[in-house]
Design a protein around this motif. Structure first.
Motif, PDB file in Angstrom:
ATOM      1  N   TYR A  78       0.832  -1.213   0.000  1.00 28.29           N
ATOM      2  CA  TYR A  78       0.000   0.000   0.000  1.00 28.29           C
ATOM      3  C   TYR A  78       0.863   1.259   0.000  1.00 28.29           C
ATOM      4  O   TYR A  78       0.636   2.182  -0.793  1.00 28.29           O
ATOM      5  N   TYR A 111       0.516   3.781  -3.190  1.00 31.07           N
ATOM      6  CA  TYR A 111      -0.505   4.824  -3.111  1.00 31.07           C
ATOM      7  C   TYR A 111      -0.172   6.056  -2.270  1.00 31.07           C
ATOM      8  O   TYR A 111      -0.689   7.139  -2.556  1.00 31.07           O
ATOM      9  N   HIS A 135      -1.415  10.051  -3.074  1.00 34.36           N
ATOM     10  CA  HIS A 135      -2.570  10.515  -2.297  1.00 34.36           C
ATOM     11  C   HIS A 135      -2.199  11.712  -1.433  1.00 34.36           C
ATOM     12  O   HIS A 135      -2.987  12.652  -1.284  1.00 34.36           O
ATOM     13  N   LYS A 141       1.433   4.584  -7.957  1.00 36.28           N
ATOM     14  CA  LYS A 141       0.350   5.354  -8.576  1.00 36.28           C
ATOM     15  C   LYS A 141       0.768   6.808  -8.730  1.00 36.28           C
ATOM     16  O   LYS A 141       1.381   7.391  -7.841  1.00 36.28           O
TER      17      LYS A 141
END
Length: 292
Positions: free
Chosen positions: A63, A67, A71, A273
């Motif tokens: 994670y 991300y 984020h 990402k």
């Protein structure tokens, strides 16, 4: 330090924990958990899905690598828009209390600290509550105080909180006194878990108990199921919308270089990402005189 550089520090520690659990199989396990996360997030609108389990360090490595930096940077960009329009609201005070709901992965606190380090505000002290159902996230960010706080007097508190279990949040009071509540990619994970209305009860209780003038910052996937759900809650609670955009595309700013975590990208064969299709809301609880 850039967000990706901070993520590198975190990944080093998480990877060490993962080796203790999985040994030489860790890289393959992380790659598997990346697919697990992707599959689960694609099914967020399904009421039959199981919630994501972040307990295993391999899942947390997956994670954070995939991300957290993006984020966090999305939220930095949103905060900069807000500060340009409302320079004296919240960040015009020396001391700020921040409650990151579902904030165990750390993108919220990293974003606020990064914003404060790059923008002229009056904030000298930040008291942060990281609220998450997974206790294993607690060690991830409390060890980074010196790296991420800069000139800010930072105090972090991790509190276990499960929005589907009222006993875990009814009697916790301090986090409700925040000046800012953040919900970063959290509503999409929980909105359909409380089939008896218990998740709704959490948000209603939080909005009712928050102090006048408190900000609520919602950032999430641009799917209408998520923001329509949250819009109904805050409108019913009488919050006022200061800023909002739906279905917009964001990428991390040019200063953020994913090459800082190239070592892990090569290990796992997957890039972090970067581009996101998001919706955000910045809301405020009216003052006692009714003014925003």
């Amino acid at each position: 330090m850039t967000l990706f550089e901070l993520i590198k520090i975190t990944l080093d520690e998480l990877y060490r924990q993962g080796l203790e659990e999985h040994g030489n199989e860790l890289d393959a396990e992380v790659t598997s958990r990346m697919k697990y996360l992707t599959d689960n997030y694609r099914a967020l609108t399904s009421a039959d899905r199981d919630p994501v389990n972040y307990r295993d360090p391999a899942t947390r490595v997956a994670y954070v690598h995939s991300y957290v930096a993006a984020h966090a940077d999305y939220l930095v960009q949103i905060l900069e828009k807000f500060h340009a329009k409302y320079p004296d609201m919240v960040f015009g005070y020396e001391s700020v209390r921040l409650s990151c709901v579902g904030g165990g992965p750390g993108s919220d606190i990293l974003a606020v600290l990064k914003f404060l380090s790059e923008n002229e505000t009056k904030v000298e002290k930040l008291t942060c509550y990281l609220l998450d159902g997974e206790q294993a996230w607690a060690d991830t960010w409390t060890e980074l105080d010196d790296s991420i706080s800069g000139d800010i007097n930072l105090k972090t508190n991790f509190q276990a909180l499960d929005v589907t279990d009222p006993d875990s949040w009814k009697f916790q009071k301090n986090f409700k006194h925040a000046d800012i509540f953040t919900f970063s990619y959290f509503v999409s994970e929980v909105f359909n878990l409380g089939k008896d209305g218990v998740v709704d009860d959490f948000f209603v209780s939080l909005m009712e108990d928050a102090k006048p003038g408190a900000l609520f910052i919602f950032v999430d996937n641009a799917h209408s199921d998520f923001y329509n759900y949250f819009d109904k809650l805050w409108k019913s609670a009488g919050l006022k919308c200061l800023m909002q955009e739906s279905d917009i595309n964001l990428t991390p700013r040019y200063s953020e270089q994913a090459s800082a975590i190239a070592e892990f990208t090569q290990r796992f064969g997957r890039n972090p990402k970067l581009r996101g299709n998001i919706t955000y809301r910045i809301l405020r609880k009216p003052e006692n005189d009714g003014s925003v």
